[in-house]
Design an enzyme around this catalytic site. Structure first.
Site, mmCIF file in Angstrom:
data_model
loop_
_atom_site.group_PDB
_atom_site.id
_atom_site.type_symbol
_atom_site.label_atom_id
_atom_site.label_comp_id
_atom_site.label_asym_id
_atom_site.label_seq_id
_atom_site.Cartn_x
_atom_site.Cartn_y
_atom_site.Cartn_z
ATOM 1 C CB SER A 204 -0.848 -0.008 1.284
ATOM 2 O OG SER A 204 -1.438 1.252 1.515
ATOM 3 C CE1 TYR B 38 -3.770 -2.512 5.350
ATOM 4 C CE2 TYR B 38 -3.341 -0.173 5.029
ATOM 5 C CZ TYR B 38 -3.642 -1.422 4.518
ATOM 6 O OH TYR B 38 -3.783 -1.591 3.153
HETATM 7 N N1 LIG Z 1 -8.708 -0.631 -1.172
HETATM 8 C C1 LIG Z 1 -7.722 0.169 -0.807
HETATM 9 O O1 LIG Z 1 -7.907 1.402 -0.651
HETATM 10 C C2 LIG Z 1 -6.339 -0.404 -0.652
HETATM 11 C C3 LIG Z 1 -5.253 0.484 -0.685
HETATM 12 C C4 LIG Z 1 -3.969 -0.022 -0.523
HETATM 13 C C5 LIG Z 1 -3.771 -1.372 -0.353
HETATM 14 N N2 LIG Z 1 -4.823 -2.226 -0.327
HETATM 15 C C6 LIG Z 1 -4.564 -3.658 -0.140
HETATM 16 O O2 LIG Z 1 -5.124 -4.367 -1.197
HETATM 17 C C7 LIG Z 1 -5.365 -5.716 -0.803
HETATM 18 C C8 LIG Z 1 -6.758 -6.124 -1.271
HETATM 19 O O3 LIG Z 1 -7.706 -5.348 -0.544
HETATM 20 P P1 LIG Z 1 -9.055 -4.796 -1.195
HETATM 21 O O4 LIG Z 1 -8.954 -3.328 -1.226
HETATM 22 O O5 LIG Z 1 -9.379 -5.525 -2.437
HETATM 23 O O6 LIG Z 1 -10.063 -5.166 -0.002
HETATM 24 P P2 LIG Z 1 -11.339 -6.124 0.050
HETATM 25 O O7 LIG Z 1 -12.310 -5.749 -1.002
HETATM 26 O O8 LIG Z 1 -11.752 -6.082 1.483
HETATM 27 O O9 LIG Z 1 -10.761 -7.563 -0.306
HETATM 28 C C9 LIG Z 1 -9.970 -8.285 0.613
HETATM 29 C C10 LIG Z 1 -9.828 -9.704 0.152
HETATM 30 O O10 LIG Z 1 -9.081 -10.428 1.152
HETATM 31 C C11 LIG Z 1 -9.838 -11.580 1.537
HETATM 32 N N3 LIG Z 1 -9.600 -11.907 2.948
HETATM 33 C C12 LIG Z 1 -9.881 -11.133 4.012
HETATM 34 N N4 LIG Z 1 -9.584 -11.794 5.140
HETATM 35 C C13 LIG Z 1 -9.114 -13.011 4.765
HETATM 36 C C14 LIG Z 1 -8.669 -14.155 5.470
HETATM 37 N N5 LIG Z 1 -8.644 -14.196 6.832
HETATM 38 N N6 LIG Z 1 -8.255 -15.245 4.775
HETATM 39 C C15 LIG Z 1 -8.291 -15.229 3.419
HETATM 40 N N7 LIG Z 1 -8.701 -14.186 2.686
HETATM 41 C C16 LIG Z 1 -9.117 -13.086 3.361
HETATM 42 C C17 LIG Z 1 -11.295 -11.177 1.307
HETATM 43 O O11 LIG Z 1 -12.123 -12.296 1.074
HETATM 44 P P3 LIG Z 1 -13.004 -13.050 2.181
HETATM 45 O O12 LIG Z 1 -13.670 -12.008 3.015
HETATM 46 O O13 LIG Z 1 -13.917 -13.868 1.325
HETATM 47 O O14 LIG Z 1 -12.034 -13.908 2.950
HETATM 48 C C18 LIG Z 1 -11.160 -10.401 -0.006
HETATM 49 O O15 LIG Z 1 -11.126 -11.292 -1.092
HETATM 50 C C19 LIG Z 1 -5.160 -5.746 0.721
HETATM 51 O O16 LIG Z 1 -3.900 -6.318 1.021
HETATM 52 C C20 LIG Z 1 -5.192 -4.277 1.107
HETATM 53 O O17 LIG Z 1 -4.436 -4.019 2.281
HETATM 54 C C21 LIG Z 1 -6.109 -1.762 -0.470
#
Ligand SMILES: NC(=O)c1ccc[n+]([C@@H]2O[C@H](COP(=O)([O-])OP(=O)(O)OC[C@H]3O[C@@H](n4cnc5c(N)ncnc54)[C@H](OP(=O)(O)O)[C@@H]3O)[C@@H](O)[C@H]2O)c1
Length: 269
Positions: free
Chosen positions: A146, A159
């Site tokens: 991130s 985080y």
């Molecule tokens: N969105 C942002 O603004 C942003 C910015 C910077 C970085 N990121 C990073 O991008 C990555 C993806 O996040 P996202 O934004 O796509 O968020 P998201 O929509 O909440 O997706 C998170 C994914 O992780 C899975 N997950 C959560 N807990 C889990 C567990 N205990 N075991 C296995 N899978 C799990 C969720 O699926 P289930 O709930 O089905 O398990 C989902 O598929 C993360 O590493 C996040 O830190 C996001």
């Protein structure tokens, strides 16, 4: 489908591929001709993603449900894949979550669970797959950190620290992979449309109110193409690239105060 795509004959394992950025990362790899294994906890969502990727891109797409936040979850996942004779060439460590607020605003399980998922499972999967990747001299790892990785994050301390860990680990592995045929990249998105904000509770912060939010597909595309080019670090979006360059060069005390302001909910400011 043409089988001269770069991923023909290779398989990418994408974590966190039930929702959000992970779905689009899996889509990019499938478009590139990679077979995909999509994993997360929500089986039905994974099945829908896999069915769509197979239909749209003609690749083999396998859904496997696993809680990667559980201790040993990474090994359990790889054991399940081995039992189905599914090999992995590319590992995409995308699953993760955040929590906004002061250190004790979350239960200890939430705090430690974040480290278990964002850091522990990511290292577990990487280490357990690394030697087989080296032996094959192809494939590699795409880790999702991130823009939070570039400075400490008061009011979201764990985080930000977890993502700094992912960035540091990924850059070191990029160097270790030199000359091996493996590609290693660290994707650093800024605010991106997904379920992340809802789970993290960041919606009311000044940062969330002030920052433009990128759709998840261009973020995933930058990550996929960056990985294909073996780019060490991929920061998505021009504004985020500038901030990621500038933050480490500014006085830490100033950065800490600025991030604290940005992470403060608007009604508390
Ligand atoms: N969105 C942002 O603004 C942003 C910015 C910077 C970085 N990121 C990073 O991008 C990555 C993806 O996040 P996202 O934004 O796509 O968020 P998201 O929509 O909440 O997706 C998170 C994914 O992780 C899975 N997950 C959560 N807990 C889990 C567990 N205990 N075991 C296995 N899978 C799990 C969720 O699926 P289930 O709930 O089905 O398990 C989902 O598929 C993360 O590493 C996040 O830190 C996001």
């Amino acid at each position: 489908m043409a089988n001269d795509r770069p991923g023909a004959g290779l398989t990418a394992l994408v974590t966190g591929a039930s929702f959000g950025i992970g779905v689009d990362l899996a889509t990019c790899f499938a478009q590139g001709g990679y077979d995909v294994i999509v994993t997360a906890r929500s089986l039905k969502a994974l099945e829908d993603v896999a069915e769509r990727l197979h239909r749209d891109h003609g690749v083999k797409a396998t859904p496997v449900a696993q809680d990667l936040g559980a201790i040993g979850g990474g090994k359990a996942l790889l054991d399940a894949l081995a039992a189905r004779e599914l090999a992995v060439d590319v590992l995409v460590n995308n699953a993760g979550y955040g929590h906004a607020g002061s250190l004790t605003s979350a239960p200890i399980e939430t705090t430690l669970g974040m480290i278990d998922l964002n850091c522990r499972a990511l290292v577990e999967l990487t280490q357990l797959l690394w030697d087989s990747m080296l032996a094959k001299r192809r494939g590699g790892v795409l880790n999702v950190a991130s823009t939070a990785a570039f400075q400490p994050g008061p009011l979201m301390a764990v985080y930000y620290a977890s993502k700094a860990f992912v960035l540091s680990f990924s850059e070191a592995l990029w160097e270790e992979a030199r000359g091996t045929g493996l590609r290693v990249s660290c994707l650093c998105p800024g605010p991106t449309a997904s379920r992340f904000r809802e789970r993290a509770g960041t919606g009311k912060t000044r940062l969330a109110q002030a920052s433009p939010v990128m759709p998840s597909m261009p973020v995933a595309q930058e990550g996929y193409l960056g990985w294909r080019a073996n780019k060490r670090v991929v920061v998505t979006g021009m504004r985020n690239r500038v901030l990621a360059q500038v933050a480490p060069m500014m006085p830490r005390s100033l950065v800490l105060r600025a991030v604290r302001q940005l992470q403060t909910p608007t009604h508390d400011a």
